[in-house]
Design a protein around this motif. Structure first.
Motif, PDB file in Angstrom:
ATOM      1  N   PHE A   1       0.814  -1.211   0.000  1.00  0.00           N
ATOM      2  CA  PHE A   1       0.000   0.000   0.000  1.00  0.00           C
ATOM      3  C   PHE A   1       0.852   1.267   0.000  1.00  0.00           C
ATOM      4  CE2 PHE A   1      -2.536   3.380   1.913  1.00  0.00           C
ATOM      5  CZ  PHE A   1      -3.718   3.281   1.216  1.00  0.00           C
ATOM      6  N   SER A   2       1.897   1.286   0.816  1.00  0.00           N
ATOM      7  CA  SER A   2       2.675   2.521   0.980  1.00  0.00           C
ATOM      8  C   SER A   2       3.812   2.660  -0.033  1.00  0.00           C
ATOM      9  CB  SER A   2       3.283   2.570   2.385  1.00  0.00           C
ATOM     10  OG  SER A   2       4.279   1.557   2.541  1.00  0.00           O
ATOM     11  N   LEU A   3       4.311   1.527  -0.573  1.00  0.00           N
ATOM     12  CA  LEU A   3       5.501   1.496  -1.432  1.00  0.00           C
ATOM     13  C   LEU A   3       6.694   2.168  -0.743  1.00  0.00           C
ATOM     14  CD1 LEU A   3       4.037   2.186  -4.984  1.00  0.00           C
ATOM     15  CD2 LEU A   3       4.699   0.003  -3.974  1.00  0.00           C
ATOM     16  N   ASP A   4       6.731   2.045   0.582  1.00  0.00           N
ATOM     17  CA  ASP A   4       7.857   2.562   1.347  1.00  0.00           C
ATOM     18  C   ASP A   4       9.066   1.658   1.103  1.00  0.00           C
ATOM     19  OD1 ASP A   4       9.694   2.689   3.720  1.00  0.00           O
ATOM     20  OD2 ASP A   4       8.264   4.217   4.372  1.00  0.00           O
ATOM     21  N   LYS A   5      10.194   2.245   0.697  1.00  0.00           N
ATOM     22  CA  LYS A   5      11.363   1.443   0.305  1.00  0.00           C
ATOM     23  C   LYS A   5      11.863   0.548   1.437  1.00  0.00           C
ATOM     24  CE  LYS A   5      14.714   5.131   1.298  1.00  0.00           C
ATOM     25  NZ  LYS A   5      15.761   6.001   0.716  1.00  0.00           N
ATOM     26  N   LYS A   6      11.780   1.051   2.674  1.00  0.00           N
ATOM     27  CA  LYS A   6      12.251   0.265   3.814  1.00  0.00           C
ATOM     28  C   LYS A   6      11.433  -1.007   3.974  1.00  0.00           C
ATOM     29  CE  LYS A   6      12.632   0.401   8.865  1.00  0.00           C
ATOM     30  NZ  LYS A   6      12.436   1.231  10.079  1.00  0.00           N
ATOM     31  N   TYR A   7      10.116  -0.905   3.847  1.00  0.00           N
ATOM     32  CA  TYR A   7       9.252  -2.059   4.077  1.00  0.00           C
ATOM     33  C   TYR A   7       9.164  -2.953   2.838  1.00  0.00           C
ATOM     34  CZ  TYR A   7       8.281   0.121   8.473  1.00  0.00           C
ATOM     35  OH  TYR A   7       8.430   0.659   9.727  1.00  0.00           O
ATOM     36  N   LEU A   8       9.414  -2.398   1.672  1.00  0.00           N
ATOM     37  CA  LEU A   8       9.563  -3.237   0.483  1.00  0.00           C
ATOM     38  C   LEU A   8      10.808  -4.113   0.635  1.00  0.00           C
ATOM     39  CD1 LEU A   8       8.735  -0.613  -2.286  1.00  0.00           C
ATOM     40  CD2 LEU A   8       7.391  -2.653  -1.764  1.00  0.00           C
ATOM     41  N   TYR A   9      11.892  -3.507   1.135  1.00  0.00           N
ATOM     42  CA  TYR A   9      13.134  -4.263   1.356  1.00  0.00           C
ATOM     43  C   TYR A   9      12.922  -5.352   2.405  1.00  0.00           C
ATOM     44  CZ  TYR A   9      17.997  -5.275   2.527  1.00  0.00           C
ATOM     45  OH  TYR A   9      19.179  -5.917   2.743  1.00  0.00           O
ATOM     46  N   LEU A  10      12.238  -5.022   3.502  1.00  0.00           N
ATOM     47  CA  LEU A  10      11.996  -6.010   4.558  1.00  0.00           C
ATOM     48  C   LEU A  10      11.130  -7.163   4.047  1.00  0.00           C
ATOM     49  CD1 LEU A  10      11.371  -3.678   7.626  1.00  0.00           C
ATOM     50  CD2 LEU A  10      13.357  -5.135   7.221  1.00  0.00           C
TER      51      LEU A  10
END
Length: 377
Positions: free
Chosen positions: A169-178
């Motif tokens: 949903f957010s496409l936040d790079k940190k959570y995509l990596y996780l």
């Protein structure tokens, strides 16, 4: 709230608390409502006296500055605050009533302080399922680590479910990596390199440069739904090393060239690249086992020749030992009088005896001959 509305939303600013919810079909305008508002409570009925909404406000408001109006089938309430602060939630409702994600998120903090952990978690889950991002982050941490606040045990599979939801949903790079890392290592989900590569690519696209290195590592290892591809790993690590100055990627490229993976095999050049990476980054080093391997790669003919010479030498030694054993066996198995040593000894003795007799005979003849000459001279 007295009745469960079909729609409810709360929005909070420093000066206003805004509430919006759906109305029964018979309410067409503000005139169809009976509103009772004080500085810390709100109550709304229809003209027949049926309760539509009521509750205690957590902070004082100014009733004269507050605005309530009907628009279509919705009621909009703008409560003007006395203080310039964000409220925890304007109206405390029962947990079984419908509540929007933001209100649930604000309300659960008050419930936690009262020790109502299960009710607080239900509010958290409601907000997280409704894609309230702060709630999702809280529930991710709670499931991955366990939580005393919500009386929750560690459950990484559920934590991963919300982690992926947040990343998507957010496409936040940190959570995509996780998310990619969880797929790579099987943390809360099954190992799946293909899905991991998808999320590493998304993370890199959103600006996480470390994802490119990890993506190269997936292709280098291969397996788990992803074909091993040294050329792709080489391409990704080349970009990581040249564009993003990743010294570990440079070291890996040198190692690949040393082993001839994605490169023409060149141990000498590979070692030069690895040494350069180590000089650029003190945290990178060549282990003793790798040093020995590199040495063998650089000098393989000499090593093979030494092994061949050693094998030849050992073979000759075995042959000599074999011959010696055979001789000893022959001597041990035959009687001495049949052995060649006995025959040679006897033969020598006979020859010596015969020779001696011949010499003595010749000598006697010479003596006799001399005597004859003497007698008749």
């Amino acid at each position: 709230m007295a009745s469960k509305p079909n729609y409810y939303r709360f929005h909070d600013t420093k000066s206003l608390a805004q509430i919006e919810f759906s109305l029964p079909n018979d309410i067409k305008s503000d005139e169809d409502l009976l509103i009772e508002m004080t500085n810390n409570s709100l109550k709304i009925n229809n003209k027949k006296g049926k309760l539509l909404m009521c509750g205690k406000l957590f902070r004082n408001i100014d009733p004269e500055e507050s605005i309530i109006h009907v628009e279509g089938s919705k009621l909009f309430i703008s409560l003007h605050k006395h203080t310039k602060e964000v409220w925890p939630v304007p109206i405390r409702s029962k947990l079984d009533d419908e509540i929007d994600a933001h209100s649930a998120w604000l309300l659960l903090n008050n419930i936690i302080r009262k020790g109502e952990r299960k009710e607080a978690f239900q509010l958290l889950k409601t907000a997280a399922d409704d894609i309230h991002l702060p709630s999702i982050l809280t529930i991710i941490k709670s499931y991955f680590q366990g939580s005393i606040d919500f009386d929750l045990k560690e459950d990484k599979s559920k934590g991963f479910y919300y982690l992926k939801k947040y990343a998507d949903f957010s496409l936040d790079k940190k959570y995509l990596y996780l998310t990619a890392s969880c797929y790579e290592n099987g943390d809360g989900t099954g190992i799946d390199f293909e899905r991991a590569s998808y999320y590493y690519q998304l993370a890199y696209k959103e600006g996480d440069i470390d994802s490119l290195f990890d993506l190269g590592l997936l292709y280098y290892k291969g397996g788990h739904n992803l074909d091993q591809d040294y050329n792709e790993a080489k391409r990704l690590w080349n970009i990581s090393a040249s564009t993003h100055k990743n010294t570990q990627a440079l070291f890996n490229l040198g190692h690949m060239q040393m082993e001839g993976k994605g490169f023409n095999k060149d141990p000498v050049q590979g070692k030069k690249i690895m040494n350069f990476a180590c000089e650029e980054d003190e945290e990178i080093g060549i282990s003793q086992s790798l040093e020995e391997k590199i040495e063998l790669e650089i000098n393989p003919p000499l090593q093979e020749e030494q092994e061949r010479e050693m094998e030849t030498k050992m073979e000759r030694e075995r042959e000599r030992e074999k011959k010696k054993s055979k001789k000893k066996k022959d001597i041990t198995d035959k009687p001495f009088w049949k052995s060649k040593y006995f025959i040679i000894g006897v033969g020598s003795a006979v020859v010596c005896t015969v020779g001696t007799l011949i010499v003595l005979k010749n000598k006697r003849k010479r003596v006799i001959k001399k005597k004859k000459k003497f007698l008749f001279w």
